[in-house]
Design a protein around this motif. Structure first.
Motif, PDB file in Angstrom:
ATOM      1  N   TRP A  15       3.787  -3.452  -0.626  1.00 20.72           N
ATOM      2  CA  TRP A  15       4.543  -4.628  -1.077  1.00 20.72           C
ATOM      3  C   TRP A  15       3.790  -5.370  -2.174  1.00 20.72           C
ATOM      4  N   MET A  16       2.525  -5.681  -1.919  1.00 24.91           N
ATOM      5  CA  MET A  16       1.745  -6.445  -2.881  1.00 24.91           C
ATOM      6  C   MET A  16       1.572  -5.683  -4.195  1.00 24.91           C
ATOM      7  N   THR A  17       1.408  -4.357  -4.092  1.00 26.48           N
ATOM      8  CA  THR A  17       1.247  -3.539  -5.293  1.00 26.48           C
ATOM      9  C   THR A  17       2.510  -3.543  -6.138  1.00 26.48           C
ATOM     10  N   LEU A  18       3.662  -3.340  -5.497  1.00 24.35           N
ATOM     11  CA  LEU A  18       4.915  -3.263  -6.237  1.00 24.35           C
ATOM     12  C   LEU A  18       5.326  -4.613  -6.818  1.00 24.35           C
ATOM     13  N   ARG A  19       4.854  -5.697  -6.211  1.00 30.15           N
ATOM     14  CA  ARG A  19       5.171  -7.027  -6.720  1.00 30.15           C
ATOM     15  C   ARG A  19       4.259  -7.441  -7.871  1.00 30.15           C
ATOM     16  N   SER A  20       3.170  -6.708  -8.058  1.00 33.29           N
ATOM     17  CA  SER A  20       2.182  -7.087  -9.069  1.00 33.29           C
ATOM     18  C   SER A  20       2.501  -6.458 -10.422  1.00 33.29           C
ATOM     19  N   ASN A  21       2.235  -7.206 -11.477  1.00 36.98           N
ATOM     20  CA  ASN A  21       2.417  -6.690 -12.837  1.00 36.98           C
ATOM     21  C   ASN A  21       1.166  -5.989 -13.348  1.00 36.98           C
ATOM     22  N   THR A  22       0.100  -6.032 -12.566  1.00 36.75           N
ATOM     23  CA  THR A  22      -1.174  -5.482 -13.040  1.00 36.75           C
ATOM     24  C   THR A  22      -1.658  -4.314 -12.193  1.00 36.75           C
ATOM     25  N   SER A  23      -0.845  -3.820 -11.278  1.00 32.81           N
ATOM     26  CA  SER A  23      -1.265  -2.700 -10.442  1.00 32.81           C
ATOM     27  C   SER A  23      -1.430  -1.438 -11.275  1.00 32.81           C
ATOM     28  N   SER A  24      -2.454  -0.667 -10.975  1.00 29.41           N
ATOM     29  CA  SER A  24      -2.687   0.583 -11.704  1.00 29.41           C
ATOM     30  C   SER A  24      -1.633   1.616 -11.344  1.00 29.41           C
ATOM     31  N   ALA A  25      -1.536   2.635 -12.169  1.00 33.04           N
ATOM     32  CA  ALA A  25      -0.583   3.710 -11.911  1.00 33.04           C
ATOM     33  C   ALA A  25      -0.900   4.402 -10.593  1.00 33.04           C
ATOM     34  N   ALA A  26      -2.176   4.557 -10.285  1.00 33.92           N
ATOM     35  CA  ALA A  26      -2.564   5.201  -9.027  1.00 33.92           C
ATOM     36  C   ALA A  26      -2.110   4.372  -7.826  1.00 33.92           C
ATOM     37  N   LYS A  27      -2.283   3.045  -7.907  1.00 32.79           N
ATOM     38  CA  LYS A  27      -1.837   2.185  -6.813  1.00 32.79           C
ATOM     39  C   LYS A  27      -0.318   2.203  -6.683  1.00 32.79           C
ATOM     40  N   GLN A  28       0.367   2.243  -7.822  1.00 28.35           N
ATOM     41  CA  GLN A  28       1.825   2.317  -7.784  1.00 28.35           C
ATOM     42  C   GLN A  28       2.288   3.598  -7.085  1.00 28.35           C
ATOM     43  N   ARG A  29       1.613   4.716  -7.367  1.00 26.61           N
ATOM     44  CA  ARG A  29       1.987   5.977  -6.728  1.00 26.61           C
ATOM     45  C   ARG A  29       1.743   5.910  -5.226  1.00 26.61           C
ATOM     46  N   ARG A  30       0.613   5.320  -4.808  1.00 31.29           N
ATOM     47  CA  ARG A  30       0.335   5.196  -3.375  1.00 31.29           C
ATOM     48  C   ARG A  30       1.383   4.310  -2.697  1.00 31.29           C
ATOM     49  N   ALA A  31       1.767   3.234  -3.390  1.00 29.27           N
ATOM     50  CA  ALA A  31       2.780   2.344  -2.828  1.00 29.27           C
ATOM     51  C   ALA A  31       4.111   3.071  -2.650  1.00 29.27           C
ATOM     52  N   GLN A  32       4.492   3.859  -3.631  1.00 31.74           N
ATOM     53  CA  GLN A  32       5.746   4.605  -3.515  1.00 31.74           C
ATOM     54  C   GLN A  32       5.663   5.667  -2.421  1.00 31.74           C
ATOM     55  N   ARG A  33       4.483   6.259  -2.223  1.00 35.88           N
ATOM     56  CA  ARG A  33       4.337   7.218  -1.128  1.00 35.88           C
ATOM     57  C   ARG A  33       4.539   6.532   0.225  1.00 35.88           C
ATOM     58  N   THR A  34       3.972   5.321   0.360  1.00 37.48           N
ATOM     59  CA  THR A  34       4.184   4.564   1.593  1.00 37.48           C
ATOM     60  C   THR A  34       5.653   4.273   1.810  1.00 37.48           C
ATOM     61  N   ARG A  35       6.324   3.847   0.746  1.00 32.50           N
ATOM     62  CA  ARG A  35       7.756   3.549   0.851  1.00 32.50           C
ATOM     63  C   ARG A  35       8.544   4.792   1.245  1.00 32.50           C
ATOM     64  N   HIS A  36       8.295   5.908   0.604  1.00 30.22           N
ATOM     65  CA  HIS A  36       9.044   7.124   0.897  1.00 30.22           C
ATOM     66  C   HIS A  36       8.741   7.640   2.300  1.00 30.22           C
ATOM     67  N   ASP A  37       7.486   7.531   2.737  1.00 32.78           N
ATOM     68  CA  ASP A  37       7.132   7.987   4.074  1.00 32.78           C
ATOM     69  C   ASP A  37       7.803   7.118   5.129  1.00 32.78           C
ATOM     70  N   ASN A  38       7.780   5.807   4.948  1.00 29.82           N
ATOM     71  CA  ASN A  38       8.448   4.935   5.906  1.00 29.82           C
ATOM     72  C   ASN A  38       9.954   5.158   5.911  1.00 29.82           C
ATOM     73  N   ASN A  39      10.530   5.371   4.740  1.00 33.28           N
ATOM     74  CA  ASN A  39      11.965   5.644   4.682  1.00 33.28           C
ATOM     75  C   ASN A  39      12.309   6.942   5.403  1.00 33.28           C
ATOM     76  N   ARG A  40      11.448   7.935   5.286  1.00 33.42           N
ATOM     77  CA  ARG A  40      11.683   9.191   6.005  1.00 33.42           C
ATOM     78  C   ARG A  40      11.667   8.955   7.518  1.00 33.42           C
TER      79      ARG A  40
END
Length: 226
Positions: free
Chosen positions: A107-132
């Motif tokens: 949540w905090m990563t996706l809400r941030s304008n300064t998150s790195s690409a690596a953090k964004q990818r980890r955040a999306q993995r969390t989202r996709h895993d929870n959605n699964r």
């Protein structure tokens, strides 16, 4: 008060992360359907076609990660409200052991304008895993119920180390529609909410459940005191 959060994507949002969606707070659940019809652009009222009735709900006090923030009395009141609502609506209530990943970092990563690409990818993995995991849960349950907040209401000084949003921001992250309804009161008078989550785009069926079975008064009756 009753709060309704539509499925993500049902209405435009100025939030670039797509985590905040327009919602409403009302005292009377009968007001939710008219609000949805007026506010949500793609709202479609019931067609009258036969649809399988809601049959089963799942209960989780923590969603697998919110245990450190959980107040046992809040959880007990919310669970009694879930039981009462299921009895009123004719739903079987199960406790399947929901085990999601804590969404805080995502949540905090996706809400941030300064998150790195690596953090964004980890955040999306969390989202996709929870959605699964939620998709698997909704194979056998029509609804998922939790406390709205894992702890008591707090003052203007904030909740301290206990996150009031621990059980709700995961559902903002997933995009499922959800409502919060009054569940009851703690012994010292703090209000407790019951969060009810439906399948993606299950907004209409969720609001119909409220219209048919949720009173304006708290769902759970207080326990008798000696």
């Amino acid at each position: 008060m009753i709060g309704f959060k539509p499925s993500t994507g049902r209405a435009p949002t100025p939030d670039p992360a797509g985590l905040a969606v327009p919602g409403v707070l009302v005292r009377d659940p009968a007001l939710l359907q008219p609000w949805a019809a007026a506010v949500l652009p793609d709202w479609s009222p019931p067609t009258g076609l036969p649809e399988p009735p809601l049959a089963a709900a799942a209960w989780s006090a923590t969603l697998g990660y919110a245990g450190p923030h959980l107040d046992p009395e809040v959880a007990e009141i919310a669970e009694r409200a879930a039981q009462a609502l299921c009895a009123r609506a004719g739903l079987a209530l199960s406790r399947p052991g929901v085990n999601l990943t804590d969404p805080e970092n995502a949540w905090m990563t996706l809400r941030s304008n300064t998150s790195s690409a690596a953090k964004q990818r980890r955040a999306q993995r969390t989202r996709h895993d929870n959605n699964r995991r939620l998709t698997e849960l909704f194979q056998s349950a029509d609804l998922l119920m939790t406390p709205t907040t894992p702890g008591r209401a707090h003052g203007h000084d904030g909740p301290g180390e206990h996150l009031s949003v621990a059980l709700t921001w995961g559902i903002n992250l997933s995009g499922h529609p959800a409502v919060s309804v009054p569940a009851g009161l703690t012994a010292d008078g703090c209000p407790v909410g019951l969060q009810i989550i439906a399948r993606p785009c299950g907004d209409e069926r969720l609001l119909q459940l409220l219209d048919d079975h949720v009173p304006q008064a708290p769902i759970a009756t207080p326990r008798s005191r000696p």
